[in-house]
Design a protein around this motif. Structure first.
Motif, mmCIF file in Angstrom:
data_model
loop_
_atom_site.group_PDB
_atom_site.id
_atom_site.type_symbol
_atom_site.label_atom_id
_atom_site.label_comp_id
_atom_site.label_asym_id
_atom_site.label_seq_id
_atom_site.Cartn_x
_atom_site.Cartn_y
_atom_site.Cartn_z
ATOM 1 N N ALA A 1 5.579 11.155 -16.295
ATOM 2 C CA ALA A 1 5.955 11.548 -15.316
ATOM 3 C C ALA A 1 4.571 11.356 -14.313
ATOM 4 O O ALA A 1 4.051 11.062 -14.627
ATOM 5 C CB ALA A 1 5.835 12.790 -14.724
ATOM 6 N N ALA A 2 4.730 11.994 -12.866
ATOM 7 C CA ALA A 2 3.772 11.228 -11.564
ATOM 8 C C ALA A 2 3.864 12.326 -10.921
ATOM 9 O O ALA A 2 5.104 13.253 -10.888
ATOM 10 C CB ALA A 2 4.377 10.038 -11.749
ATOM 11 N N ALA A 3 2.486 13.013 -10.001
ATOM 12 C CA ALA A 3 2.894 13.547 -9.065
ATOM 13 C C ALA A 3 1.858 12.802 -7.875
ATOM 14 O O ALA A 3 0.890 11.994 -7.507
ATOM 15 C CB ALA A 3 2.300 14.454 -9.039
ATOM 16 N N THR B 1 -1.344 3.330 -0.217
ATOM 17 C CA THR B 1 -1.144 3.484 -1.089
ATOM 18 C C THR B 1 -1.263 4.065 -2.050
ATOM 19 O O THR B 1 -0.385 3.713 -3.126
ATOM 20 C CB THR B 1 -3.123 4.557 -1.365
ATOM 21 O OG1 THR B 1 -4.089 3.457 -0.512
ATOM 22 C CG2 THR B 1 -3.803 4.027 -2.322
ATOM 23 N N ALA B 2 -0.193 5.306 -1.643
ATOM 24 C CA ALA B 2 0.690 6.040 -2.031
ATOM 25 C C ALA B 2 1.571 5.228 -2.241
ATOM 26 O O ALA B 2 2.416 6.108 -3.526
ATOM 27 C CB ALA B 2 0.417 7.472 -1.535
ATOM 28 N N LYS B 3 2.608 5.034 -1.276
ATOM 29 C CA LYS B 3 3.843 4.152 -1.758
ATOM 30 C C LYS B 3 3.334 3.260 -2.416
ATOM 31 O O LYS B 3 4.486 3.098 -2.872
ATOM 32 C CB LYS B 3 4.226 3.745 0.081
ATOM 33 C CG LYS B 3 4.587 4.348 0.856
ATOM 34 C CD LYS B 3 4.331 3.748 2.030
ATOM 35 C CE LYS B 3 5.716 2.865 2.358
ATOM 36 N NZ LYS B 3 5.929 2.239 3.399
ATOM 37 N N LYS B 4 2.044 2.434 -2.679
ATOM 38 C CA LYS B 4 1.943 1.527 -3.802
ATOM 39 C C LYS B 4 2.317 1.828 -5.253
ATOM 40 O O LYS B 4 3.045 1.443 -6.088
ATOM 41 C CB LYS B 4 0.672 0.642 -3.675
ATOM 42 C CG LYS B 4 0.951 -0.102 -2.287
ATOM 43 C CD LYS B 4 -0.856 -1.136 -2.284
ATOM 44 C CE LYS B 4 -0.706 -2.404 -1.041
ATOM 45 N NZ LYS B 4 -1.647 -2.585 -0.640
ATOM 46 N N ASN C 1 -5.273 9.836 -9.757
ATOM 47 C CA ASN C 1 -5.976 8.466 -9.585
ATOM 48 C C ASN C 1 -6.255 7.993 -8.127
ATOM 49 O O ASN C 1 -6.655 7.062 -7.753
ATOM 50 C CB ASN C 1 -5.657 7.631 -10.625
ATOM 51 C CG ASN C 1 -3.632 7.682 -10.022
ATOM 52 O OD1 ASN C 1 -3.477 8.131 -9.131
ATOM 53 N ND2 ASN C 1 -3.339 6.848 -11.215
ATOM 54 N N TYR C 2 -6.583 9.314 -6.985
ATOM 55 C CA TYR C 2 -6.365 8.576 -5.846
ATOM 56 C C TYR C 2 -6.491 9.918 -5.489
ATOM 57 O O TYR C 2 -5.483 11.198 -4.848
ATOM 58 C CB TYR C 2 -5.406 7.876 -5.325
ATOM 59 C CG TYR C 2 -5.863 7.847 -3.822
ATOM 60 C CD1 TYR C 2 -6.777 6.247 -3.636
ATOM 61 C CD2 TYR C 2 -5.210 7.922 -2.725
ATOM 62 C CE1 TYR C 2 -6.893 6.421 -1.495
ATOM 63 C CE2 TYR C 2 -5.334 8.107 -1.313
ATOM 64 C CZ TYR C 2 -6.107 6.728 -0.707
ATOM 65 O OH TYR C 2 -6.401 6.730 0.036
ATOM 66 N N ARG C 3 -7.155 9.729 -3.983
ATOM 67 C CA ARG C 3 -7.673 11.296 -3.628
ATOM 68 C C ARG C 3 -8.495 11.072 -2.464
ATOM 69 O O ARG C 3 -8.974 10.262 -2.054
ATOM 70 C CB ARG C 3 -8.709 11.920 -3.993
ATOM 71 C CG ARG C 3 -9.104 13.347 -2.906
ATOM 72 C CD ARG C 3 -9.997 14.091 -3.798
ATOM 73 N NE ARG C 3 -10.851 15.118 -3.745
ATOM 74 C CZ ARG C 3 -11.269 16.157 -3.713
ATOM 75 N NH1 ARG C 3 -12.037 16.290 -5.193
ATOM 76 N NH2 ARG C 3 -12.127 16.764 -2.814
ATOM 77 N N PHE C 4 -7.366 10.737 -0.779
ATOM 78 C CA PHE C 4 -8.070 11.175 0.570
ATOM 79 C C PHE C 4 -7.978 12.511 1.256
ATOM 80 O O PHE C 4 -7.243 12.816 1.091
ATOM 81 C CB PHE C 4 -6.715 9.981 0.909
ATOM 82 C CG PHE C 4 -6.890 10.423 2.774
ATOM 83 C CD1 PHE C 4 -8.037 9.278 3.247
ATOM 84 C CD2 PHE C 4 -6.617 11.036 3.296
ATOM 85 C CE1 PHE C 4 -8.095 9.544 4.677
ATOM 86 C CE2 PHE C 4 -6.288 10.621 4.808
ATOM 87 C CZ PHE C 4 -6.745 9.749 5.315
ATOM 88 N N TYR C 5 -8.912 13.164 2.061
ATOM 89 C CA TYR C 5 -8.689 13.881 2.701
ATOM 90 C C TYR C 5 -9.898 13.751 4.824
ATOM 91 O O TYR C 5 -10.841 12.834 4.301
ATOM 92 C CB TYR C 5 -9.665 15.432 2.606
ATOM 93 C CG TYR C 5 -9.546 15.791 3.083
ATOM 94 C CD1 TYR C 5 -8.165 17.013 3.160
ATOM 95 C CD2 TYR C 5 -11.285 16.538 3.748
ATOM 96 C CE1 TYR C 5 -8.775 18.187 4.133
ATOM 97 C CE2 TYR C 5 -11.548 17.162 4.727
ATOM 98 C CZ TYR C 5 -9.516 18.047 4.768
ATOM 99 O OH TYR C 5 -9.770 19.900 5.337
ATOM 100 N N GLU C 6 -8.258 14.497 5.105
ATOM 101 C CA GLU C 6 -9.499 14.569 6.395
ATOM 102 C C GLU C 6 -9.090 15.306 7.184
ATOM 103 O O GLU C 6 -7.607 15.201 7.142
ATOM 104 C CB GLU C 6 -8.872 12.369 7.207
ATOM 105 C CG GLU C 6 -9.957 12.680 8.545
ATOM 106 C CD GLU C 6 -10.280 11.192 8.674
ATOM 107 O OE1 GLU C 6 -11.377 11.298 9.778
ATOM 108 O OE2 GLU C 6 -9.963 10.647 7.800
ATOM 109 N N THR D 1 -2.830 12.304 -2.494
ATOM 110 C CA THR D 1 -3.371 12.254 -3.613
ATOM 111 C C THR D 1 -1.905 12.004 -4.540
ATOM 112 O O THR D 1 -0.799 12.123 -4.081
ATOM 113 C CB THR D 1 -3.171 13.371 -4.596
ATOM 114 O OG1 THR D 1 -2.473 14.359 -4.509
ATOM 115 C CG2 THR D 1 -4.674 14.733 -3.965
ATOM 116 N N THR D 2 -2.300 11.367 -5.549
ATOM 117 C CA THR D 2 -1.561 10.598 -6.476
ATOM 118 C C THR D 2 -2.349 10.576 -8.526
ATOM 119 O O THR D 2 -3.565 11.036 -8.481
ATOM 120 C CB THR D 2 -1.283 9.184 -6.476
ATOM 121 O OG1 THR D 2 -2.625 8.180 -6.715
ATOM 122 C CG2 THR D 2 -1.235 8.511 -5.208
#
Length: 312
Positions: free
Chosen positions: A3-5, A33-36, A290-295, A307-308
């Motif tokens: 599983a992933a989110a 990044t999320a698509k990768k 493992n990834y977080r972006f906010y603006e 996020t991923t």
């Protein structure tokens, strides 16, 4: 099962009232990044948690959440219209598994969805028919709203039920974070508006265009500083992201309906989709974000995040 989110904010103003190019570039990098991440994970099924904006669900019957075995997108705000590629077999199995776990889940055999569902499928997969999906509506607008603990319970039950399918499942959250757009409310509404919110009469093309232009203008007014809507709240948004990153999902049970609205605006309850998705992932064991972006993006009237996360 593996599983992933992925969490991804949406906005009806994307492409219609955009921010400066440097902001668009940063958002574009986050989505890439999320698509990768998704391409590497290669999901066999996507469980998509999203809200509705009075396009598919109305006060005549307003469930707190609902799972679809078939779905069609209405095509609002320039999003895709047509049939969503729902995996009906998987949807039915998950629905039964959720009910077996004591969650009173509503089922729709013909759900109508809007940009809240369509945007993430278009942005991450290229279309609403590109990947097998189980759509799950989570009410984040129409009051009264139940406690967040029930959303956690829903996500946990769906995660446990999906775990039995022995598939690579991606839990995808669409919505939020803090935002206070001009969404109609039933209480105190004029009779014509109240009737539309209750009965769900489809708008004419002219009515839909007028309503969408009202939202676009609200974004322009907010950027210009002439709006009375509640400001975007980066502090609250990052508090949410911190709890998701730490896996401290039980802490959301202390978040009251009233407090969430005060902190994040009238549509802040769309973050329930994020809580549900991460609860589903947590049900499969521990996870790591493992990834977080906010603006904060005023032009979109949104605290925008990506996020991923994946099982440890």
């Amino acid at each position: 099962m593996t599983a992933a989110a992925v969490g991804l904010s949406h906005s009806p103003l994307i492409g219609q009232n955009d921010p400066a190019l440097d902001v668009l570039d940063r958002v574009g990098e986050a989505i890439t990044t999320a698509k990768k991440f998704i391409a590497e994970f290669d999901p066999e099924l996507v469980v998509l948690y999203a809200p509705d904006h009075y396009n598919g669900f109305f006060y005549k019957e307003m469930p707190p959440f609902c799972l679809a075995t078939e779905a069609n997108a209405v095509g609002d705000f320039g999003s895709a219209a047509g049939k969503v590629s729902v995996d009906t077999g998987a949807a039915k199995l998950i629905a039964q598994g959720v009910l077996d776990r004591g969650i009173d889940l509503t089922i729709s055999a013909r759900m109508t969805v809007d940009h809240g569902f369509a945007q993430p499928l278009e942005m991450l997969f290229g279309g609403i028919d590109a990947v097998p999906v189980v759509p799950v509506f989570v009410n984040g607008v129409a009051t009264p709203l139940g406690p967040v603990s029930r959303i956690r319970a829903l996500g946990t039950a769906i995660g446990q039920a999906a775990d039995e399918l022995d598939l690579r499942v991606l839990y995808l959250a669409s919505g939020g974070l803090s935002h206070d757009p001009p969404v109609p409310v039933l209480e105190g509404a004029p009779p014509r508006v109240a009737d539309a919110l209750i009965e769900g009469h489809p708008p004419t093309p002219e009515q839909r265009a007028k309503g969408e232009q009202r939202v676009v203008q609200a974004g322009r007014d907010y950027v210009a500083g002439t709006s009375t809507i509640l400001p975007i709240n980066p502090s609250w948004d990052n508090q949410l992201l911190d709890l998701l990153q730490d896996g401290d999902l039980a802490a959301f049970d202390d978040w009251t309906v009233e407090w969430m609205g005060q902190q994040g605006g009238g549509s802040a309850h769309e973050v329930r989709t994020w809580i549900a998705a991460y609860s589903s992932l947590q049900a499969s064991g521990g996870y790591e974000m493992n990834y977080r972006f906010y603006e904060s993006i005023p032009a979109w009237i949104a605290g925008f995040a990506v996020t991923t996360a994946r099982q440890r």
